[in-house]
Design an enzyme around this catalytic site. Structure first.
Site, PDB file in Angstrom:
ATOM      1  N   ASP A  14       0.821  -1.221   0.000  1.00  0.00           N
ATOM      2  CA  ASP A  14       0.000   0.000   0.000  1.00  0.00           C
ATOM      3  C   ASP A  14       0.850   1.265   0.000  1.00  0.00           C
ATOM      4  OD1 ASP A  14      -1.820  -1.780   2.485  1.00  0.00           O
ATOM      5  OD2 ASP A  14      -2.195  -1.794   0.328  1.00  0.00           O
ATOM      6  N   GLU A 182     -11.105   0.285  -3.709  1.00  0.00           N
ATOM      7  CA  GLU A 182     -10.377   0.780  -2.529  1.00  0.00           C
ATOM      8  C   GLU A 182      -9.111   1.503  -2.967  1.00  0.00           C
ATOM      9  OE1 GLU A 182      -9.746  -2.869  -0.434  1.00  0.00           O
ATOM     10  OE2 GLU A 182      -8.558  -3.733  -2.038  1.00  0.00           O
TER      11      GLU A 182
HETATM   12  C1  6LW Z   1      -5.636  -1.927   2.455  1.00  0.00           C
HETATM   13  C2  6LW Z   1      -6.534  -2.094   1.278  1.00  0.00           C
HETATM   14  C3  6LW Z   1      -6.227  -3.492   0.932  1.00  0.00           C
HETATM   15  O1  6LW Z   1      -6.121  -0.983   3.347  1.00  0.00           O
HETATM   16  O2  6LW Z   1      -5.787  -4.195   1.997  1.00  0.00           O
HETATM   17  O3  6LW Z   1      -6.453  -5.315  -0.291  1.00  0.00           O
HETATM   18  C4  6LW Z   1      -5.654  -3.309   3.086  1.00  0.00           C
HETATM   19  N1  6LW Z   1      -6.345  -3.988  -0.196  1.00  0.00           N
HETATM   20  O4  6LW Z   1      -6.282  -1.199   0.222  1.00  0.00           O
HETATM   21  C5  6LW Z   1      -4.423  -3.640   3.864  1.00  0.00           C
HETATM   22  O5  6LW Z   1      -3.314  -3.737   3.017  1.00  0.00           O
END
Ligand code: 6LW
Length: 518
Positions: A14, A182
């Site tokens: 991330d 996300e």
């Molecule tokens: C992060 C989100 C994600 O907040 O996993 O799978 C979470 N994507 O973007 C933790 O890495």
């Protein structure tokens, strides 16, 4: 000049990046590791030196669960995706402390810190991000939440000085229909607003999608060739590419940092966690971004014009002999370190670990000092003095994915006899594979790793090396062990149910890369 991906190997997922003048800053998720949110600096996007952590106190990083009530946090929670931005003369990092206080923000005038106490936000969901717009307005963007909201990306105007959400929370884009929209970031580029998000989940279906609008709240037009970056269903040593953040360089070129994995074996598994990658971004005449080579990236790519080669001083490998009065920045404890659980002063040039009642199987605050495994092929070893006075006291070296997936070699006391053991924990399976009597004060504990196996051994004072056991990397992978982290090599001590009466002393920790062509 060519550079090698990943630009940050090991569990650095991330990534978020910002530029101030000729300086770049990058942060990553850190889950229940402490200190939290490692922050790096670079002037060429390739050579990154860690300048500290954003969260360096228990006030900033409380890692005890508020919600589960058990007071403990498993390794899948804690600090998720941070965003770093610079605005109004300050650096801001906004993130989520999952299972504790949710979304929060900290700020500092100096990226090395110290950072402010957390400002907790009245904002749900995860993956918060900020845009400081040209007209002085600031936008807070993030994912939907479980409060019956439609899955998508939400936004409101925001006051970065107070943390107040100034307008109603509005859905601005649902994405292209992939699961888990996300990792959103909103940008003002030329005369448009661009929204870059991740979809498909952070595994093999991961992808980056883009939309744009004349208005920060949309309506957003989806890029005609979304996903603009993905490795789903293609044959590449890099998979799960997604969660990208854009940056414009001082020479006007565009780049993206993002996460990816290097799966091994088949069916694929990955145990080093999600790593930080870099790619160039070009723009079409129609004003759409092209990530990498038509959405695909490689282990070796052409770097920025101002990248002039790798700096040798940044390689965090070799021997740490604990001569310094501070632990190096690449060391982490698991959750907030128990008071007095480690010392570099009690015996200068030695790291002293004093075990509590918590052990590697617990999701509480155990005595643990570890660093990321950053290479598929490597050899780590420690020299340790430990004289357990009570049965059950234990100290050693672990290959640790989480509380349900770890292998360790450790010195302990069993029915009054000092022994050395090799143990494997895989989910609900747990077994001491071998236990030898140990008649020496100090011992060297080693883990040799290749892409398939961790091999454990110990070396006595007379130089005799004894192989004591091995374990497959597969069982410590995210696919088997679950979660979002990667393997750490950790020094630890525990009383296995009650505090240790004697400390374990570590003379050095060696990390040797065995195959730099991987
Ligand atoms: C992060 C989100 C994600 O907040 O996993 O799978 C979470 N994507 O973007 C933790 O890495």
């Amino acid at each position: 000049m060519k550079f090698e991906n990943p630009i940050l190997s090991g569990c650095y997922p991330d990534p978020s990046i910002c530029r101030v003048g000729d300086d770049y800053y990058l942060v990553n998720s850190s889950f229940t590791y402490y200190p939290g949110i490692p922050i790096f600096h670079s002037q060429d996007l390739i050579n990154w030196s860690q300048i500290g952590h954003v969260l360096t106190s228990e006030r900033q990083l409380p890692l005890s669960s508020k919600k589960s009530g058990s007071g403990t946090l498993n390794s899948f929670t804690g600090i998720y995706a941070p965003t770093i931005r610079y605005g109004n003369g300050r650096f801001y990092v906004i993130s989520t402390n999952v299972e504790h206080s949710g979304n929060f923000m900290v700020w500092s005038e100096n990226p090395e810190g110290p950072w402010s106490d957390p400002i907790y936000l009245d904002w749900s969901g995860i993956d918060p991000s900020l845009l400081f717009d040209r007209d002085g307005k600031v936008y807070l963007t993030g994912t939907g939440s479980n409060n019956d909201e439609v899955s998508g990306i939400y936004q409101a105007e925001f006051n970065p000085d107070t943390g107040a959400v100034l307008t109603e929370r509005r859905m601005i884009w649902e994405g292209t229909g992939g699961s888990f929209p996300e990792g959103p970031h909103l940008y003002r580029i030329h005369d448009r607003y661009y929204l870059v998000i991740a979809e498909g989940g952070t595994e093999f279906g991961h992808m980056v999608t883009v939309a744009r609008s004349e208005n920060p709240y949309g309506p957003f037009e989806s890029c005609p060739y979304n996903p603009v970056m993905t490795h789903r269903s293609i044959k590449s040593p890099i998979q799960a590419t997604g969660h990208a953040d854009l940056v414009e360089t001082q020479d006007g070129s565009w780049w993206a940092v993002f996460l990816g994995i290097r799966p091994q074996g088949y069916p694929f598994y990955h145990h080093l966690g999600r790593e930080t990658y870099l790619t160039h971004v070009r723009w079409t005449e129609e004003g759409w971004p092209i990530f990498g080579d038509n959405g695909q990236v490689s282990l070796e790519m052409e770097g920025p014009t101002f990248f002039e080669g790798y700096r040798e001083d940044l390689l965090r490998f070799g021997r740490d002999d604990f001569e310094s009065s501070q632990l190096g920045l690449h060391w982490n404890s698991l959750r907030n370190p128990p008071q007095g659980s480690f010392s570099l002063e009690h015996k200068p040039s030695w790291l002293e670990l004093t075990g509590t009642d918590k052990g590697l199987d617990d999701s509480g605050n155990l005595t643990f000092v570890g660093r990321r495994q950053q290479d598929l092929e490597c050899h780590v070893s420690v020299r340790m003095d430990f004289e357990p006075v009570k049965d059950g006291e234990e100290a050693g070296l672990t290959a640790y994915m989480n509380e349900k997936a770890h292998y360790e070699i450790a010195v302990t006391r069993n029915r009054g006899t000092k022994t050395i053991l090799f143990r494997r924990r895989i989910g609900s399976l747990w077994k001491v594979e071998r236990e030898d009597t140990l008649n020496t004060d100090s011992v060297v504990l080693s883990i040799r790793a290749n892409a398939i196996t961790y091999s454990f051994s110990y070396t006595l004072d007379n130089g005799e090396e004894v192989a004591i056991g091995s374990g497959e990397c597969f069982y410590l992978s995210s696919e088997v062990a679950g979660g979002f982290t990667g393997v750490y090599f950790g020094m630890y001590a525990t009383g296995n149910g009650e505090p240790c009466q004697t400390p374990a002393l570590y003379d050095y920790f060696d990390y040797l890369r065995l195959n730099t062509n991987e």
